[in-house]
Design a protein around this motif. Structure first.
Motif, short mmCIF file in Angstrom:
data_model
loop_
_atom_site.label_atom_id
_atom_site.label_comp_id
_atom_site.label_asym_id
_atom_site.label_seq_id
_atom_site.Cartn_x
_atom_site.Cartn_y
_atom_site.Cartn_z
N GLY A 63 0.68 -1.17 0.04
CA GLY A 63 -0.04 0.06 -0.01
C GLY A 63 0.75 1.35 -0.12
N VAL A 64 0.01 2.17 -0.08
CA VAL A 64 0.76 3.68 0.00
C VAL A 64 0.36 4.62 0.94
CG1 VAL A 64 1.56 3.72 -2.34
CG2 VAL A 64 -0.87 4.69 -2.07
N PHE A 65 0.91 5.28 1.65
CA PHE A 65 0.66 6.40 2.72
C PHE A 65 1.16 7.62 2.57
CE2 PHE A 65 4.44 4.34 4.14
CZ PHE A 65 5.09 5.47 5.01
N LEU A 66 0.50 8.62 3.15
CA LEU A 66 0.88 9.84 3.37
C LEU A 66 0.15 10.54 4.56
CD1 LEU A 66 2.55 12.44 1.90
CD2 LEU A 66 0.48 13.10 0.99
N GLY A 67 1.21 11.12 5.37
CA GLY A 67 0.83 11.56 6.45
C GLY A 67 1.73 12.82 7.24
N ALA A 68 1.06 13.11 8.57
CA ALA A 68 1.94 14.46 9.10
C ALA A 68 1.76 14.04 10.43
CB ALA A 68 1.41 15.62 8.85
N GLY A 69 2.73 14.56 11.32
CA GLY A 69 2.86 14.17 12.92
C GLY A 69 3.05 15.65 13.43
N ILE A 70 2.17 15.95 14.42
CA ILE A 70 2.06 17.26 15.00
C ILE A 70 2.38 17.14 16.36
CG2 ILE A 70 0.68 19.35 15.32
CD1 ILE A 70 -0.82 18.57 12.64
N ILE A 77 -3.27 10.01 5.09
CA ILE A 77 -4.13 8.92 4.22
C ILE A 77 -3.30 7.77 3.77
CG2 ILE A 77 -5.43 10.92 3.02
CD1 ILE A 77 -3.44 11.44 0.91
N SER A 78 -4.11 6.87 3.96
CA SER A 78 -3.33 5.26 3.25
C SER A 78 -4.46 4.61 2.61
CB SER A 78 -3.35 4.72 4.85
OG SER A 78 -2.71 3.36 4.31
N ALA A 79 -3.91 3.74 1.72
CA ALA A 79 -4.66 2.91 0.68
C ALA A 79 -3.91 2.01 0.32
CB ALA A 79 -5.35 4.01 -0.58
N GLY A 80 -4.45 1.01 -0.47
CA GLY A 80 -3.81 -0.34 -1.01
C GLY A 80 -3.21 0.27 -2.27
N SER A 81 -3.90 1.00 -2.99
CA SER A 81 -3.12 1.39 -4.42
C SER A 81 -3.00 2.96 -4.45
CB SER A 81 -4.00 1.01 -5.51
OG SER A 81 -5.37 1.48 -5.54
N PHE A 82 -2.13 3.52 -5.39
CA PHE A 82 -2.23 5.03 -5.41
C PHE A 82 -3.32 5.67 -5.98
CE2 PHE A 82 -0.67 8.93 -7.67
CZ PHE A 82 -0.07 9.47 -6.53
N ASP A 83 -4.23 5.03 -6.71
CA ASP A 83 -5.40 5.34 -7.37
C ASP A 83 -6.37 5.53 -6.18
OD1 ASP A 83 -4.33 5.18 -9.67
OD2 ASP A 83 -5.12 3.15 -9.95
#
Length: 518
Positions: free
Chosen positions: A179-186, A374-380
């Motif tokens: 999977g792919v993921f994109l996130g932030a830590g605050i 955000i996280s998902a099994g595919s980039f789409d």
């Protein structure tokens, strides 16, 4: 009793509201700048034991009293900026300007200011939330032999052999995932008790100290340059006087030799003339050594080669003298411009903030953290609304027992502050003594120079009279040589007195601080 059902976002907002409501609970000692009250003027006269006093009594984290008094009755005077311009020596002015721009020690001090500035910025960064972002691709495989997840990865028929094939071959989880993921830590620490704010204040004060240090260093190096330049010019003047004296003595020796050859003079006159000439010639190497030493010091101050300095000093300049004398009475508040007093006071302020930070460090620390992403099994599917997730929390940390470490650190900083207060008192006392001594020395140097001026005038008149009597045959040449020796000695002592006065002048301006920066 039932617990109200508060949504997660509501609980987070409630935590923020509660922490903001109790903000402003800064703890630790508050700093009060020590006061220095003086009379309008400062005399070089030695004070009585009650004329000047400094009291520094640290109590409750601040200096309760630091009062400096000094009585005087003369008119006010001001310390001129760039006072060396009154020498009206263009070579000296150029040397000072270039030294302040290119001296290596001053450049190192400037880097210390930059370091303190960056450190201050680093400490202040803890006041605001820290945010980091990350993203990437992940691929992993779960072990079918894992004691926890293994049964879910194997076919159901392995657990229950009696199941139909269409069900028995089914697994609850796949062992391969990606999977792919994109996130932030605050993260944000709520500085409720002022610990971070106090540390930031201390860093700001340390930056101010670095600036004051460079200012004081500029004063010291500029004074050193002026001193060495004046001493070099003094060595030049004394050498020129010695060469003129040698030329006169050679003429006198030639005259004595003629008189002795004609039978009218004595061998004693000839021996005395030779001795005086040799004594005068012996001074030249010493003056050359002095000039060379001062040139080397100037080269070091400017960061230049000796040949460059010699080229700068090619022009023959007279011994620099101020156009006007320093007033005997000077505003005593000029003592507050001294960098050493300013650094000592700022040291107290910085340690006070560090002391307060150590006190606040023993109180609870509150934190707010969040991690949206955000996280998902595919980039789409990554940017679809169903891929968004987040977690937020509000927490508290309080070290209830540390074996006395926190209390010991607090006691260390309290002792440091008391030591800094005593150091401030000592610095002020030393400043009073230095100013008093330098002004007294300057006044006596002027008196000495005036007396030597009068002595030189009289010795010059005596030499002229002795030459007239010798030509008339009324006295022997011994009296002429003695008068000549006295006159030349007075000329040399006059130059030495001018050098002493010039050195005392530099010491006075250095002791009183002032504007030394071009």
């Amino acid at each position: 009793m039932t617990t109200p059902n508060i949504p997660a976002t509501g609980r987070l907002n409630l935590a923020i509201a509660l922490t903001l409501a109790i903000s402003g609970c800064a703890v630790g000692p508050e700093y009060q700048t020590p006061t220095m009250t003086m009379a309008d003027t400062y005399l070089y006269a030695s004070p009585d034991k009650n004329d000047a006093s400094v009291q520094a009594v640290p109590k409750g984290g601040h200096l309760t009293g630091a009062v400096l008094t000094k009585s005087a009755t003369v008119n006010k005077a001001t310390l001129p900026a760039h006072w060396w311009n009154h020498y009206q020596d263009p070579t000296l002015n150029r040397l000072i300007t270039d030294m302040q721009n290119q001296n290596l020690t001053l450049q190192i001090a400037a880097q210390r200011i930059q370091i303190a500035d960056n450190y201050k910025q680093a400490v202040e960064s803890f006041k605001v939330p820290s945010v980091n972002i990350g993203g990437g691709y992940v691929n992993y495989q779960l072990s079918k032999n894992d004691s926890l997840l293994g049964p879910a990865l194997n076919p159901l028929g392995d657990l229950s052999p009696g199941l139909p094939p269409q069900i028995g071959n089914t697994t609850l989880l796949d062992n391969q995932h990606d999977g792919v993921f994109l996130g932030a830590g605050i993260a944000w620490e709520l500085d409720l008790f002022g610990r971070i704010d106090r540390q930031s204040n201390a860093a700001t004060i340390r930056r101010d100290q670095a600036e004051i240090y460079r200012t004081g260093l500029t004063t010291l190096l500029t004074a050193d340059l002026i001193h060495n330049y004046i001493q070099y010019r003094g060595a030049q003047a004394r050498k020129q006087l010695a060469e003129e004296n040698i030329a006169d003595q050679r003429k006198t020796l030639a005259l004595v030799e003629k008189v002795v050859a004609s039978g009218y003079g004595s061998d004693l006159d000839l021996a005395q003339a030779n001795a005086m000439l040799a004594a005068s010639q012996s001074i030249l190497p010493q003056l050359d050594i002095a000039a060379q030493v001062h040139k080397h010091r100037l080269a070091l101050l400017l960061g230049e080669s000796l040949s460059d300095i010699e080229q700068r000093l090619e022009d023959k300049q007279p011994l620099p003298e101020l156009n006007s004398a320093i007033p005997v009475g000077l505003p005593s508040d000029l003592l507050t411009r001294r960098p050493d007093i300013q650094i000592a006071e700022r040291e107290m302020a910085a340690i006070n903030e560090e002391w307060a930070a150590s006190v606040a460090n023993r109180y609870p620390k509150f934190f707010l953290t969040g991690a949206p992403g955000i996280s998902a099994g595919s980039f789409d599917d990554l940017f679809s609304s169903d891929s968004f997730g987040w977690v937020g929390s509000a927490g508290v940390s309080w070290n209830l027992f540390d074996g006395g470490r926190g209390k010991a650190l607090e006691a260390i900083n309290e002792a440091r502050f008391k030591g800094a207060a005593l150091g401030y008192e000592q610095t002020v006392n030393a400043a009073i003594a230095e100013v008093d001594t330098t002004l007294f020395t300057y006044g006596r140097s002027q008196a000495n120079q005036h007396q030597l001026d009068a002595a030189l005038k009289s010795s010059t008149q005596a030499l002229a009279k002795a030459k007239s009597l010798y030509q008339a045959g009324l006295i022997d040449h011994l009296a002429v040589l003695d008068a000549q020796r006295q006159q030349r000695m007075m000329e040399d002592r006059q130059i030495a007195a001018k050098l002493q006065t010039a050195q005392a002048t530099v010491a006075v301006y250095k002791a009183l601080g002032g504007d030394w920066q071009i």
